[in-house]
Structures are given as C-alpha cells and as structure tokens.
Scaffold this motif. Structure first.
Motif, PDB file in Angstrom:
ATOM      1  N   LEU A  44      16.529   2.682  -5.496  1.00  0.00           N
ATOM      2  CA  LEU A  44      15.106   2.294  -5.764  1.00  0.00           C
ATOM      3  C   LEU A  44      14.331   2.657  -4.296  1.00  0.00           C
ATOM      4  CD1 LEU A  44      14.507  -0.489  -8.222  1.00  0.00           C
ATOM      5  CD2 LEU A  44      14.446   2.066  -8.741  1.00  0.00           C
ATOM      6  N   ARG A  45      14.835   3.417  -3.536  1.00  0.00           N
ATOM      7  CA  ARG A  45      14.347   3.463  -2.064  1.00  0.00           C
ATOM      8  C   ARG A  45      13.383   4.817  -2.229  1.00  0.00           C
ATOM      9  NH1 ARG A  45      15.839   0.147   1.556  1.00  0.00           N
ATOM     10  NH2 ARG A  45      17.741  -0.818   1.543  1.00  0.00           N
ATOM     11  N   HIS A  46      13.858   5.660  -3.059  1.00  0.00           N
ATOM     12  CA  HIS A  46      13.100   7.055  -2.934  1.00  0.00           C
ATOM     13  C   HIS A  46      13.055   7.630  -4.512  1.00  0.00           C
ATOM     14  CE1 HIS A  46      14.116   7.509   1.261  1.00  0.00           C
ATOM     15  NE2 HIS A  46      15.190   7.197   0.776  1.00  0.00           N
ATOM     16  N   GLY A  72      -0.211   7.052  -0.505  1.00  0.00           N
ATOM     17  CA  GLY A  72      -0.280   5.672  -0.207  1.00  0.00           C
ATOM     18  C   GLY A  72      -0.803   5.165  -1.466  1.00  0.00           C
ATOM     19  N   PHE A  73      -2.239   5.608  -1.715  1.00  0.00           N
ATOM     20  CA  PHE A  73      -2.776   4.923  -3.031  1.00  0.00           C
ATOM     21  C   PHE A  73      -1.845   4.933  -4.507  1.00  0.00           C
ATOM     22  CE2 PHE A  73      -4.985   5.997  -6.842  1.00  0.00           C
ATOM     23  CZ  PHE A  73      -5.676   4.808  -7.181  1.00  0.00           C
ATOM     24  N   LEU A  74      -1.013   6.092  -4.585  1.00  0.00           N
ATOM     25  CA  LEU A  74      -0.357   6.035  -5.628  1.00  0.00           C
ATOM     26  C   LEU A  74       1.010   5.242  -5.396  1.00  0.00           C
ATOM     27  CD1 LEU A  74      -0.346  10.056  -6.026  1.00  0.00           C
ATOM     28  CD2 LEU A  74      -1.295   8.318  -7.462  1.00  0.00           C
ATOM     29  N   GLN A  75       1.496   5.136  -4.335  1.00  0.00           N
ATOM     30  CA  GLN A  75       2.680   4.076  -4.295  1.00  0.00           C
ATOM     31  C   GLN A  75       2.076   2.674  -4.491  1.00  0.00           C
ATOM     32  OE1 GLN A  75       5.078   5.291  -1.314  1.00  0.00           O
ATOM     33  NE2 GLN A  75       6.414   3.629  -1.414  1.00  0.00           N
ATOM     34  N   ARG A  86      11.958  -2.917  -5.116  1.00  0.00           N
ATOM     35  CA  ARG A  86      11.443  -2.139  -4.290  1.00  0.00           C
ATOM     36  C   ARG A  86      10.286  -1.029  -4.855  1.00  0.00           C
ATOM     37  NH1 ARG A  86      16.846  -1.761  -2.768  1.00  0.00           N
ATOM     38  NH2 ARG A  86      17.304  -3.209  -0.585  1.00  0.00           N
ATOM     39  N   THR A  87       9.372  -0.714  -4.096  1.00  0.00           N
ATOM     40  CA  THR A  87       8.739   0.383  -4.466  1.00  0.00           C
ATOM     41  C   THR A  87       9.152   1.708  -3.941  1.00  0.00           C
ATOM     42  OG1 THR A  87       6.751  -1.148  -4.838  1.00  0.00           O
ATOM     43  CG2 THR A  87       6.501   1.392  -4.617  1.00  0.00           C
ATOM     44  N   PRO A  88       9.474   2.686  -4.732  1.00  0.00           N
ATOM     45  CA  PRO A  88      10.144   3.804  -4.227  1.00  0.00           C
ATOM     46  C   PRO A  88       9.172   4.514  -3.453  1.00  0.00           C
ATOM     47  CG  PRO A  88      10.837   3.380  -6.694  1.00  0.00           C
ATOM     48  CD  PRO A  88       9.777   2.557  -6.135  1.00  0.00           C
ATOM     49  N   GLU A  89       9.755   5.404  -2.274  1.00  0.00           N
ATOM     50  CA  GLU A  89       8.877   6.083  -1.436  1.00  0.00           C
ATOM     51  C   GLU A  89       8.942   7.417  -2.212  1.00  0.00           C
ATOM     52  OE1 GLU A  89       7.240   7.343   2.115  1.00  0.00           O
ATOM     53  OE2 GLU A  89       8.013   5.737   1.670  1.00  0.00           O
ATOM     54  N   LEU A  90       7.511   7.857  -2.635  1.00  0.00           N
ATOM     55  CA  LEU A  90       7.313   9.164  -3.629  1.00  0.00           C
ATOM     56  C   LEU A  90       7.466  10.412  -2.755  1.00  0.00           C
ATOM     57  CD1 LEU A  90       4.199   7.516  -5.313  1.00  0.00           C
ATOM     58  CD2 LEU A  90       6.397   7.436  -6.079  1.00  0.00           C
ATOM     59  N   ALA A  91       7.997  11.539  -3.358  1.00  0.00           N
ATOM     60  CA  ALA A  91       8.023  12.614  -2.813  1.00  0.00           C
ATOM     61  C   ALA A  91       7.513  13.581  -3.964  1.00  0.00           C
ATOM     62  CB  ALA A  91       9.375  13.047  -2.105  1.00  0.00           C
ATOM     63  N   PHE A  92       6.590  14.423  -3.720  1.00  0.00           N
ATOM     64  CA  PHE A  92       6.091  15.454  -4.739  1.00  0.00           C
ATOM     65  C   PHE A  92       6.646  16.806  -4.538  1.00  0.00           C
ATOM     66  CE2 PHE A  92       3.054  12.075  -4.275  1.00  0.00           C
ATOM     67  CZ  PHE A  92       2.752  11.682  -5.581  1.00  0.00           C
TER      68      PHE A  92
END
Length: 114
Positions: A44-46, A72-75, A86-92
C-alpha cells in the motif's frame, strides 16, 4: 494482503479518484479524464492510476501535469474516504487501451473491406 482485498482497495480508490476528478478539481488544464484502473502495490505504499484523456497529445500531457499538481489534494481525498493503514503515493499514467482498440478496429475493417 489477499488478491480479493487488493481488488477491493483498487476499486475503491478508482471510485474516490473518479468522483474527485469529476466534481471537485477546477484546474483548467484537466480535460475530460476518466480513471480506467488503479493498481496498488501489496504494501500500500504506491498506487499507479491509469487515466484515459480525450484530446490531442498536448492536451493529454497538460491533463497529466494538472493531475500531478493536484496530487496532494487527491491523496488527501483518498486518505479521508478510505480507512487504510497507509495512503498510497499516487502516480498518474495515460491508458492508451481505447486508442489501441480503435486503431485495431480500423485495421480489421480495412482488411475486411479490401
């Protein structure tokens, strides 16, 4: 984490992000965008967020830049909606599946008509 739970997490993230993109982001760079898939790492890191964007290549790139700046807003939205360790780091990333399917369909039609 089990495969079924990972699929539920991915689906829930897809729903939260889709709603936020449709109703809450006001960035003019972001065009008509659809969240097509989310793949979260087992720890759940990414999270890789696949998006389909209508428009030209420059418009698609501008939309990606807008999404990255709204990261940041979306996360924060994901963290507030989903109760995860954990909140995953988002990559688009752009999802080109629809474009490939349309191209393949054209090729099949052309081959059938010849």
């Amino acid at each position: 984490m089990s495969g079924a739970r990972m699929r539920r997490v991915d689906q829930a993230m897809r729903q939260v992000l889709g709603d936020a993109l449709a109703h809450e982001l006001k960035d003019p760079r972001i065009g008509f965008v659809t969240v097509t898939d989310v793949k979260t790492s087992p720890d759940l890191r990414h999270a890789r967020v696949y998006v389909s964007v209508l428009g030209t290549d420059p418009e698609q790139e501008a939309t990606l830049e807008g999404l990255r700046s709204a990261h940041g807003f979306l996360q924060t939205r994901v963290a507030s909606e989903l109760r995860l360790k954990r909140t995953p780091e988002l990559a688009f990333e752009l999802d080109h599946t629809a474009e490939r399917a349309a191209r393949l369909e054209r090729l099949i039609e052309e081959a059938g008509g010849a």
